[in-house]
Design an enzyme around this catalytic site. Structure first.
Site, PDB file in Angstrom:
ATOM      1  N   CYS A 140      35.327  32.808  42.535  1.00  0.00           N
ATOM      2  CA  CYS A 140      36.530  33.246  43.279  1.00  0.00           C
ATOM      3  C   CYS A 140      36.189  33.327  44.767  1.00  0.00           C
ATOM      4  CB  CYS A 140      37.009  34.598  42.765  1.00  0.00           C
ATOM      5  SG  CYS A 140      37.476  34.556  41.026  1.00  0.00           S
ATOM      6  N   CYS A 194      28.097  34.701  38.702  1.00  0.00           N
ATOM      7  CA  CYS A 194      29.345  34.352  38.005  1.00  0.00           C
ATOM      8  C   CYS A 194      29.701  32.895  38.293  1.00  0.00           C
ATOM      9  CB  CYS A 194      30.475  35.268  38.471  1.00  0.00           C
ATOM     10  SG  CYS A 194      32.032  34.911  37.621  1.00  0.00           S
ATOM     11  N   GLU A 214      23.919  44.479  39.205  1.00  0.00           N
ATOM     12  CA  GLU A 214      24.379  45.755  39.735  1.00  0.00           C
ATOM     13  C   GLU A 214      25.378  46.398  38.783  1.00  0.00           C
ATOM     14  OE1 GLU A 214      23.753  44.960  44.469  1.00  0.00           O
ATOM     15  OE2 GLU A 214      25.649  44.385  43.583  1.00  0.00           O
ATOM     16  N   CYS A 222      35.440  46.625  44.218  1.00  0.00           N
ATOM     17  CA  CYS A 222      35.799  45.375  43.545  1.00  0.00           C
ATOM     18  C   CYS A 222      35.430  44.145  44.355  1.00  0.00           C
ATOM     19  CB  CYS A 222      37.304  45.341  43.325  1.00  0.00           C
ATOM     20  SG  CYS A 222      37.730  46.031  41.777  1.00  0.00           S
ATOM     21  N   CYS A 266      35.167  36.802  46.498  1.00  0.00           N
ATOM     22  CA  CYS A 266      34.237  37.677  45.766  1.00  0.00           C
ATOM     23  C   CYS A 266      32.781  37.369  46.099  1.00  0.00           C
ATOM     24  CB  CYS A 266      34.489  37.505  44.271  1.00  0.00           C
ATOM     25  SG  CYS A 266      33.250  38.289  43.231  1.00  0.00           S
ATOM     26  N   CYS A 280      31.163  50.768  35.755  1.00  0.00           N
ATOM     27  CA  CYS A 280      31.635  49.386  35.883  1.00  0.00           C
ATOM     28  C   CYS A 280      30.426  48.493  35.614  1.00  0.00           C
ATOM     29  CB  CYS A 280      32.181  49.180  37.296  1.00  0.00           C
ATOM     30  SG  CYS A 280      32.652  47.487  37.631  1.00  0.00           S
TER      31      CYS A 280
END
Ligand code: SF4
Length: 355
Positions: free
Chosen positions: A121, A117, A93, A346, A124, A110
Site C-alpha cells: 500500500c 508485507c 513490531e 496505523c 504504509c 496489535c
C-alpha cells in the site's frame, strides 16, 4: 542430531500427544500447556510441577520459542511499541495500547502476521519496506506471550489476563497467511490457555477476497475489518494494489456474502488522506457502498510518515467528512490516534528500521 520439536503453537491435545510420543503420561501435557499459555514460561527448568528428569528430557528434545523482546518505545499516551526477534533473527513490531490511562488498565494488542508485507500500500511504512516471510502460528501467539511478559515485568503487576483485545492489524496481510492466522486464533480463544474472548478479536484485511470467503465458513465470532480507504477503483488501485486483483465490486460482493452467512457487523477502515479521499464526492460514493450493509465506518486521520507523500487532513476536514457520513445514515466514528509520536499508529510499523 534430531531437530527439536516446537511446542509453542501446539494446542492442548497436540502437546498431550507429543508427551505420549516420548513415553510420558498425557496429563503432563496439560501442565506444560498451562505453563506456556497462562504463565508465559519458555524454560522447562522453571516448570516447578514437572519432575526434574522430564524437564531435562524436554529441554533436550523440545523448544518453546517465545519471540525475544529487543526494545520498546513508549508514547506520551502510554502506547508501547515492542521490537521482537524470531529465532531466525527476523524482526517484527507489536503494539500494546492501554485502554485507559488508569493504573491497572487492560490492554489491546496489535499483532503482526508477516515479516514485512507483499501488498505494498502506497501510504504504509510496512508496505514500502518489502516482504520477507509469513509468520508461523507460534510466532503470532508468541507476540502475546512476549508482550504479557514484558508488561508484567515493567508494570510489576502480573495478571495473565491484562491483554483483553487483539487486532490482527500490524505488519502483513492476515489472509495471505490464512491457515497460520486461524490456528493462532484457536489458541487465543482457548479458555484453558490464553483465553481472549472471540468478540474481542478483530482481523483486518486489505480486501483479500479468498480469505473473506473462507472466514465466512469458519465457526468463529471474531470481527472482520476491511481496509477500504477509497470509494472508487481508480483511487483504490493507487492506494492498495490488491484492488487490481479484487476490485471494489468483487470485494463488496464477498463482504455482503460474509454478513449474510455470519450475521456479523463488519467494520470498514478509512484512512483519511488530505486532498486525496476527503471530498464530498468521496463521501457520497462511500455512503452508497456501505449503507446497504450491516457495517460501520472507522475514520482514521492519516499518520504522516517521513518519505511518503500523503498528508493528514485538518481537524475541520475530518469533522466535515464525519458529518457527511453521519447525515448519510452511516454508523461512523473517528478513531483516536494512538502512538503516532513513536510511529506505532496505523501504517507506521516497519521491520526495516531498527528503533
Ligand atoms: S496497510 Fe496493511 S496490507 Fe497494506 S502494505 Fe501496510 S501492512 Fe500491508
Amino acid at each position: 542430531m534430531n531437530e527439536k520439536t516446537e511446542l509453542l503453537g501446539m494446542n492442548n491435545d497436540e502437546i498431550e500427544e507429543y508427551l505420549s510420543s516420548i513415553g510420558e503420561p498425557k496429563y503432563r501435557g496439560r501442565q506444560i500447556y498451562k505453563w506456556i499459555y497462562q504463565k508465559n514460561i519458555s524454560s522447562f527448568y522453571n516448570m516447578s510441577d514437572i519432575p526434574k528428569n522430564l524437564r531435562v528430557k524436554l529441554d533436550e528434545n523440545a523448544n518453546i520459542s517465545i519471540p525475544r523482546f529487543l526494545k520498546q518505545r513508549v508514547s506520551q499516551d502510554g502506547t508501547r511499541k515492542f521490537l521482537l526477534e524470531m529465532i531466525d533473527k527476523k524482526r517484527i513490531e507489536t503494539v500494546v495500547i492501554p485502554q485507559s490511562l488508569e493504573k491497572n488498565t487492560k490492554y489491546s494488542l496489535c499483532i503482526s502476521t508477516q515479516v514485512g508485507c507483499p501488498i505494498g500500500c502506497s501510504f504504509c511504512a510496512t508496505g514500502t519496506s518489502g516482504f520477507q516471510r509469513n509468520l508461523k502460528s507460534y510466532e503470532i501467539v508468541g507476540q502475546i506471550l512476549s508482550s504479557r511478559r514484558e508488561l508484567s515485568k515493567r508494570l510489576k503487576n502480573f495478571n495473565s489476563e491484562m491483554i483483553t483485545n487483539v487486532v490482527y492489524m500490524g505488519m502483513g496481510e492476515p489472509f495471505l497467511n490464512y491457515d497460520e492466522v486461524i490456528k493462532s486464533i484457536h489458541l487465543l480463544i482457548d479458555y484453558k490457555g490464553i483465553n481472549i474472548g472471540q468478540r474481542n478479536i478483530t482481523i483486518s484485511t486489505a480486501g483479500e477476497v479468498n480469505g473473506i470467503n473462507k472466514l465466512a465458513k469458519e465457526a468463529l465470532q471474531v470481527t472482520l475489518a476491511i481496509s477500504l480507504h477509497a470509494s472508487n477503483n481508480h483511487l483504490r488501485n493507487r492506494l492498495i494494489p490488491l484492488n487490481k486483483k479484487y476490485p471494489i465490486e468483487e470485494l463488496f460482493k464477498a463482504v455482503d456474502n460474509y454478513i449474510k452467512k455470519t450475521n456479523r457487523r463488519v467494520t470498514f477502515e478509512y484512512i483519511m488522506l488530505d486532498e486525496i479521499n476527503t471530498s464530498r464526492t468521496d463521501a457520497t460514493n462511500l455512503i452508497k457502498l456501505v449503507k446497504p450493509l450491516l457495517a460501520n465506518v472507522n475514520l482514521i486521520p492519516y499518520n504522516e510518515i517521513q518519505g511518503i507523500e500523503f498528508k493528514k487532513p485538518s481537524e475541520s476536514k475530518v469533522a466535515q467528512f464525519y458529518e457527511w457520513l453521519e447525515k448519510g445514515g452511516i454508523n461512523v466514528v473517528v478513531r483516536g490516534e494512538r502512538g503516532s509520536d513513536i510511529e506505532a499508529a496505523c501504517g507506521q510499523l516497519s521491520s526495516r528500521k531498527e528503533r
